[in-house]
Write a protein that holds these residues in place. Structure first.
Motif: not given
Ligand code: 6GU
Length: 264
Positions: A30, A33, A35-36, A79, A81-82, A85-86
């Motif tokens: 983390y 990554i 902004n995680f 996460p 929303r990540v 988007l993935l």
């Protein structure tokens, strides 16, 4: 990573071994990554693991974020929303929880039928603030938060695997970090909650907002005392001990569900 996951799995306290089931895995700390948020809790490793589970590309959060660590609700759910988007379509959430229901035993599994987002109802909701239309509507419905077909698939698999200690119930999220008083336990039980924990509901709200299908499992790590005469008290080591003991069972259940393609 070359993996393009359709399924995201959040590993709860002591349940990080779910991520160890992934093959050909690529792991990212983390802290590497942008902004995680960072995990600060013992039993939460702090890695995003991509890999294949029974031939399906998955991403696992080995360690999640909690409000009691000092994160705002939007940070706790970042996460999700990540994952959206993935290209993720299905979110599987797991957690360790205390039982409020009289017929649940330590080590039992509760398939989450619905939740009470106590903090969310009271103003600590991850969707508060300007709505990002790209993800979903201002006023998302939450009446079918937990996917009925995935619940049924899980119940069928449990039956087939001979798991008898499986329930369907209501999870209530509180902020923690303290465990509940007797009066609080009675209050939550009277609201209709079968299990209580310090995670999950906020993540599920953000997942539903952006259109993910959701499946949730609680591992019952202790009984919450609803009577002043009951002896003993819960601690985090007990929670971790029980979840480690049962992690293989949850791993088998989740693996079977993914093998059945979760209806994808
Ligand atoms: Cl008893 N309470 C809360 N809030 N979270 C828990 C728990 C109890 N047991 C495991 N997680």
């Amino acid at each position: 990573t070359r993996h393009r996951p359709k399924v995201a799995i959040i590993c709860g306290s002591g349940l990080g071994v779910l991520a160890d089931a992934l093959q050909h895995s690529d792991s990212f700390k983390y802290s590497d990554i942008p902004n995680f948020p960072q995990s600060t809790v013992q039993g939460h490793a702090g890695q995003l693991v991509f890999g294949e589970l029974r031939g399906t590309a998955c991403v696992c959060m080995k360690g999640r974020f909690h409000m009691y660590e000092g994160h705002q609700p939007a940070k706790v759910t970042f996460p999700i929303r990540v994952f959206k988007l993935l290209g993720v379509k299905i979110l599987i959430v797991t957690n360790a929880a205390g039982s409020l229901a009289d017929d649940y035993k330590t080590g039992d599994v509760m398939i989450i039928k619905d939740h009470i987002n106590l903090l969310g109802l009271a103003g600590q909701n991850p969707l508060i603030g300007p709505n990002i239309e790209q993800f979903g509507p201002r006023f998302p419905p939450m009446t079918s938060a937990y996917d009925k077909d995935l619940c049924k698939l899980a119940m069928d698999i449990c039956k087939r695997l001979g798991y008898t200690c499986v329930h369907k119930g209501i999870y209530c999220m509180v902020s923690g970090p303290n465990f509940e008083t007797v009066a609080e336990a009675r209050f939550l039980h009277s609201l209709g909650a079968d299990a209580v924990g310090m995670s999950t509901a906020a993540e599920v709200v953000v997942a539903k907002h952006c259109g993910l299908r959701v499946f949730g499992l609680s591992l019952i790590t202790n009984q919450v005392k609803k009577d002043y005469s009951e002896k003993g008290s819960v601690n985090h080591d007990d929670v971790l001990g029980v979840s480690k003991m049962r992690a293989e069972m949850l791993k088998a259940l989740v693996s079977e569900m993914i093998e059945k393609k979760l209806g994808l």
